[in-house]
Design a protein around this motif. Structure first.
Motif, PDB file in Angstrom:
ATOM      1  N   ILE A 100       9.170   7.161  -5.363  1.00 21.34           N
ATOM      2  CA  ILE A 100       8.516   5.710  -5.543  1.00 21.34           C
ATOM      3  C   ILE A 100       9.710   4.553  -5.744  1.00 21.34           C
ATOM      4  CG2 ILE A 100       7.099   4.202  -6.751  1.00 21.34           C
ATOM      5  CD1 ILE A 100       5.306   6.727  -7.290  1.00 21.34           C
ATOM      6  N   HIS A 127       2.030   6.840   1.315  1.00 25.07           N
ATOM      7  CA  HIS A 127       3.136   7.965   1.498  1.00 25.07           C
ATOM      8  C   HIS A 127       2.671   8.931   2.431  1.00 25.07           C
ATOM      9  CE1 HIS A 127       6.198  10.743   0.345  1.00 25.07           C
ATOM     10  NE2 HIS A 127       5.240  11.824   0.121  1.00 25.07           N
ATOM     11  N   ARG A 162      -0.784   4.345  -2.915  1.00 26.96           N
ATOM     12  CA  ARG A 162       0.456   4.806  -3.298  1.00 26.96           C
ATOM     13  C   ARG A 162       0.598   6.121  -2.229  1.00 26.96           C
ATOM     14  NH1 ARG A 162       5.313   3.230  -2.133  1.00 26.96           N
ATOM     15  NH2 ARG A 162       5.186   1.693  -3.875  1.00 26.96           N
ATOM     16  N   HIS A 165      -4.238   1.775  -7.276  1.00 29.95           N
ATOM     17  CA  HIS A 165      -2.797   1.482  -7.123  1.00 29.95           C
ATOM     18  C   HIS A 165      -2.325   3.002  -6.911  1.00 29.95           C
ATOM     19  CE1 HIS A 165       1.404  -0.464  -7.186  1.00 29.95           C
ATOM     20  NE2 HIS A 165       1.617   0.596  -7.773  1.00 29.95           N
ATOM     21  N   ASP A 166      -2.399   3.834  -7.520  1.00 35.69           N
ATOM     22  CA  ASP A 166      -1.890   5.089  -7.331  1.00 35.69           C
ATOM     23  C   ASP A 166      -2.493   5.865  -5.966  1.00 35.69           C
ATOM     24  OD1 ASP A 166      -0.044   4.933  -9.316  1.00 35.69           O
ATOM     25  OD2 ASP A 166      -0.939   6.477 -10.716  1.00 35.69           O
ATOM     26  N   SER A 222      -2.949  -3.338  -4.023  1.00 34.27           N
ATOM     27  CA  SER A 222      -4.105  -2.867  -4.984  1.00 34.27           C
ATOM     28  C   SER A 222      -4.685  -3.518  -5.667  1.00 34.27           C
ATOM     29  CB  SER A 222      -3.155  -1.659  -5.906  1.00 34.27           C
ATOM     30  OG  SER A 222      -2.128  -2.397  -6.578  1.00 34.27           O
ATOM     31  N   ASP A 263       6.988  -0.926  -5.277  1.00 32.90           N
ATOM     32  CA  ASP A 263       5.788  -1.090  -6.211  1.00 32.90           C
ATOM     33  C   ASP A 263       5.342  -2.617  -6.426  1.00 32.90           C
ATOM     34  OD1 ASP A 263       4.740   1.308  -6.731  1.00 32.90           O
ATOM     35  OD2 ASP A 263       4.878   1.334  -9.032  1.00 32.90           O
ATOM     36  N   LEU A 275       3.217  -2.962  -3.220  1.00 27.90           N
ATOM     37  CA  LEU A 275       2.091  -2.285  -3.280  1.00 27.90           C
ATOM     38  C   LEU A 275       1.100  -3.055  -4.098  1.00 27.90           C
ATOM     39  CD1 LEU A 275       0.396   0.369  -2.459  1.00 27.90           C
ATOM     40  CD2 LEU A 275       1.465   1.391  -4.396  1.00 27.90           C
ATOM     41  N   ASN A 321      11.671   3.728  -2.636  1.00 26.37           N
ATOM     42  CA  ASN A 321      10.796   3.252  -1.634  1.00 26.37           C
ATOM     43  C   ASN A 321      11.518   1.839  -1.283  1.00 26.37           C
ATOM     44  OD1 ASN A 321       9.003   2.098   0.221  1.00 26.37           O
ATOM     45  ND2 ASN A 321       7.935   4.007  -0.136  1.00 26.37           N
TER      46      ASN A 321
END
Length: 355
Positions: free
Chosen positions: A240, A189, A185, A181-182, A255, A248, A251, A243
């Motif tokens: 975040i 980005h 992200r 996930h990160d 993910s 999230d 996203l 956004n």
């Protein structure tokens, strides 16, 4: 094939086919599809071969790459269109690596794919077969020394597409230290208009010195993985939370899918490209151009339009004979249909109505 549909209520609606790139899914078109459907179109967007919930493909690094070559991806698109009861589509729209598939759809089956919108990745045409060589044989093809030269720079570098072709690339991303996930992200980005240093300009040539001007998501530091490269640009928690184009909660869909499937299905596409395994197949279309109406849409802050020096000019002046317009949307980086979906939808509808 896993397919998202909009505007499927009536069988007589004209069809538009949307093809995603890497590392995305059909879901990347979620904000565009309702707008095209509201204008009267049957809109279809598949998870392409190697991605998401589409099955029947192998992620084996040592397996057969032929199912992932561009002509077979065109066959996937053709089979899907026919399966859903359409003899043709008004437009095939492709983003990122999906742009290459869309271009080959229009090049090889213009009777079915009656116009094409390419997004973020310019198309410079099929490879050429040497010409007029009976009495003056063609010179041997020069070796591409750019990878050696990138590695020899004072700050050693490597090209991301060749990194994506390595055995280790999938593991680096699917099992990134920061988690999928990160990782995603930071990746999204880094390539978006949110990253302030995305200020692209044309490069002067395919040389190490010029390519080294690209951000590290394209020309990486030699000793780093992609997960390590983008981690340096991880946005703050406040950024975040602010956004709106990829919150999230959205996203999380990406993910979850990539944590489940890994990235190798999409990476197989890059391996087909970097190895040149199927160039002789593509040479069958040497000299062919895209003659159906075409348009190009990208983010103004997208380095992707310049990562292959000269490609966008070749697309406009040689590869496509009926290029109606080139649109660079301010406030969008590489993920243009997600970052600026309303403007992308407006441009697509304007193209469809005027072609």
């Amino acid at each position: 094939m896993h397919v998202l549909e909009a505007g499927h209520e009536r069988a007589d609606r004209p069809c538009v086919l949307l093809l995603h790139g890497f590392p995305e899914l059909a879901y990347s078109w979620r904000k565009v599809m309702p707008q095209l459907a509201a204008a009267g179109y049957h809109v279809i967007a598949p998870d392409q071969r190697g991605y998401g919930r589409t099955t029947g493909w192998s992620a084996d690094y040592d397996g057969d790459l032929r199912p992932f070559n561009l002509l077979n991806l065109v066959r996937d698109a053709l089979g899907l269109v026919f399966a859903l009861g359409h003899r043709h589509v008004d437009a095939v729209v492709g983003h990122d690596f999906g742009s290459s598939v869309a271009a080959w759809c229009a090049l090889t089956r213009p009777d079915v794919f009656r116009s094409v919108a390419l997004m973020s990745a310019p198309f410079s045409g099929p490879p050429s077969i040497p010409f007029d060589t009976a009495n003056k044989p063609a010179a041997p093809k020069a070796d591409d020394l750019v990878h050696r030269d990138l590695a020899a720079l004072p700050r050693p570098r490597k090209h991301y597409q060749w990194y994506y072709a390595t055995r280790e690339a999938n593991d680096h991303m699917q099992h990134a230290a920061q988690g999928v996930h990160d990782f995603m992200r930071a990746y999204y980005h880094h390539k978006s208009a949110d990253w302030a240093d995305n200020k692209p300009y044309p490069l002067q040539g395919w040389t190490a010195r010029e390519l080294a001007k690209l951000p590290t998501y394209y020309v990486m530091d030699a000793g780093e993985t992609m997960a390590e490269a983008v981690a340096k640009e991880m946005p703050s928690p406040d950024a975040i939370a602010a956004n709106t184009w990829l919150p999230d909660s959205e996203l999380a869909y990406y993910s979850a899918e990539y944590a489940r499937t890994g990235f190798q299905g999409g990476l197989q596409w890059y391996r087909c490209n970097t190895t040149g395994l199927f160039n002789t197949d593509y040479e069958l279309f040497s000299g062919r151009t895209i003659d159906v109406p075409s348009t190009f849409i990208s983010g103004l802050q997208d380095w992707g339009i310049y990562q292959r020096p000269g490609a966008i000019e070749t697309m406009q002046h040689k590869a496509c004979t009926d290029m109606r317009a080139v649109h660079l949307i301010d406030g969008a980086g590489h993920w243009v249909q997600q970052e600026q979906p309303t403007e992308v939808s407006r441009l697509l509808l304007d193209f469809l109505h005027k072609k």
